[in-house]
Design an enzyme around this catalytic site. Structure first.
Site, short mmCIF file in Angstrom:
data_model
loop_
_atom_site.label_atom_id
_atom_site.label_comp_id
_atom_site.label_asym_id
_atom_site.label_seq_id
_atom_site.Cartn_x
_atom_site.Cartn_y
_atom_site.Cartn_z
N ASN A 9 -21.20 59.46 64.21
CA ASN A 9 -21.28 60.27 63.06
C ASN A 9 -22.10 61.56 63.66
OD1 ASN A 9 -22.06 61.98 60.72
ND2 ASN A 9 -23.28 60.03 60.23
N TRP A 10 -21.24 62.77 63.91
CA TRP A 10 -21.98 63.87 64.61
C TRP A 10 -22.85 64.60 63.43
CZ3 TRP A 10 -17.74 66.89 67.71
CH2 TRP A 10 -17.52 66.07 68.90
N LYS A 11 -22.66 64.38 62.21
CA LYS A 11 -23.52 65.10 61.24
C LYS A 11 -23.26 66.60 61.21
CE LYS A 11 -26.62 61.15 61.00
NZ LYS A 11 -27.97 60.55 60.72
N HIS A 98 -22.85 58.19 52.45
CA HIS A 98 -23.88 58.32 53.31
C HIS A 98 -25.25 58.62 52.58
CE1 HIS A 98 -26.35 59.16 56.87
NE2 HIS A 98 -25.41 58.65 57.68
N GLU A 146 -26.83 50.68 56.28
CA GLU A 146 -27.62 51.35 56.73
C GLU A 146 -28.96 51.31 56.01
OE1 GLU A 146 -25.45 54.34 59.27
OE2 GLU A 146 -25.71 55.44 57.86
N GLY A 152 -32.02 57.62 61.53
CA GLY A 152 -32.58 58.84 62.08
C GLY A 152 -34.10 58.69 62.40
N SER A 184 -30.15 54.07 63.85
CA SER A 184 -31.04 54.04 65.19
C SER A 184 -30.27 53.18 66.30
CB SER A 184 -32.51 53.84 65.10
OG SER A 184 -33.10 54.69 64.28
N GLY A 205 -25.46 57.69 64.96
CA GLY A 205 -25.63 59.15 64.65
C GLY A 205 -26.29 59.67 65.87
P1 PGA Z 1 -28.69 57.43 63.53
O1 PGA Z 1 -28.00 57.72 62.34
O2 PGA Z 1 -28.00 56.58 64.47
O3 PGA Z 1 -29.06 58.93 63.96
O4 PGA Z 1 -29.95 56.58 62.93
C1 PGA Z 1 -26.95 56.88 61.93
C2 PGA Z 1 -26.27 57.39 60.57
O5 PGA Z 1 -26.85 58.19 59.99
O6 PGA Z 1 -25.07 57.16 60.49
#
Ligand code: PGA
Length: 229
Positions: A9-11, A98, A146, A152, A184, A205
């Site tokens: 997930n590149w956001k 999300h 999640e 994050g 994470s 992410g």
């Molecule tokens: P992260 O994000 O791996 O940076 O915690 C995961 C996500 O938001 O899907």
């Protein structure tokens, strides 16, 4: 046999030039290494999908593309929205619900339901993110557990908790649904999650942004307990 799913997930990251560099970097790192036991899904911002579509189709048959969101409306006067019908030309998967969309854009369970319906209507597989069991409403979806404390933050949940939650989702929605863990995840800890009996993959992410680390994650040779091949 079911493949382990690794979803990047590149956001809100990467310009077109940066995305091209990421693909080059990943190709260089992965080379001809066999990722046959895994399916890798890259969920980029929608504007980058056409360029990624060309690169992946040519170079990597084990890659699929996904979107990070979809409109809850079919089409029409909804400025800024991207419909499932439009995405269909490029993607197989769509992340829906999300926690960042729920938090920053006020997305509700009702919105998520409508978005899932749009995906299914147009032949796309929704990946529905849930942080609590009540949010697991659809039954024709992949779920990503999640926990808010892990997204994050650099502080993942424990694999045992993730397994417990996956079991609860399956008990509620059906034993055949696939459940991913996200929050994470990195190259070092991914294996501890996918080795759990009811975890079919990971949603990644931050650790998906560096092609070197992401290649390491993709080629670490793991397979989910349910997906031996
Ligand atoms: P992260 O994000 O791996 O940076 O915690 C995961 C996500 O938001 O899907």
């Amino acid at each position: 046999m079911e493949k382990t799913l690794i979803v990047a997930n590149w956001k809100e990251n990467f310009t077109t030039a940066e995305a091209k560099r990421w693909v080059e970097g990943l190709n260089k790192e992965l080379g001809i290494r066999n990722c046959g036991k895994t399916e890798i899904v890259v969920c980029s911002p929608s504007v980058l999908l056409p360029v990624l579509h060309s690169s992946f189709i040519i170079h990597n048959s084990f890659f699929r593309l996904g979107a990070q969101d979809v409109s809850k409306f079919e089409e029409g006067q909804y400025t800024g929205e991207v419909s499932a019908k439009m995405l269909k030309d490029f993607v197989d998967y769509v992340i829906v619900g999300h926690s960042e969309r729920r938090e920053h854009f006020g997305e509700t369970d009702e919105d998520v339901k409508l978005k899932v319906e749009q995906c299914l209507k147009h032949g796309l597989t929704p990946i529905v993110c849930v942080s609590k069991i009540e949010q697991a409403l659809a039954d024709k979806a992949i779920f990503a557990y999640e926990p808010l404390s892990a997204v994050g933050t650099g502080e993942p949940d424990t694999p045992e908790n993730a397994q417990k939650f996956a079991q609860e989702i399956k008990a509620k929605v059906g034993q055949d649904v696939r459940v991913l863990y996200g929050g994470s995840v990195n190259a070092e800890n991914a294996k501890s999650f996918v080795s759990q009996l009811d975890i079919s993959g990971v949603l990644v992410g931050q650790a998906s942004l560096d092609p070197k680390g992401f290649a390491r994650l993709c080629s670490s040779g793991f397979q989910s307990a349910t997906g031996a091949n």
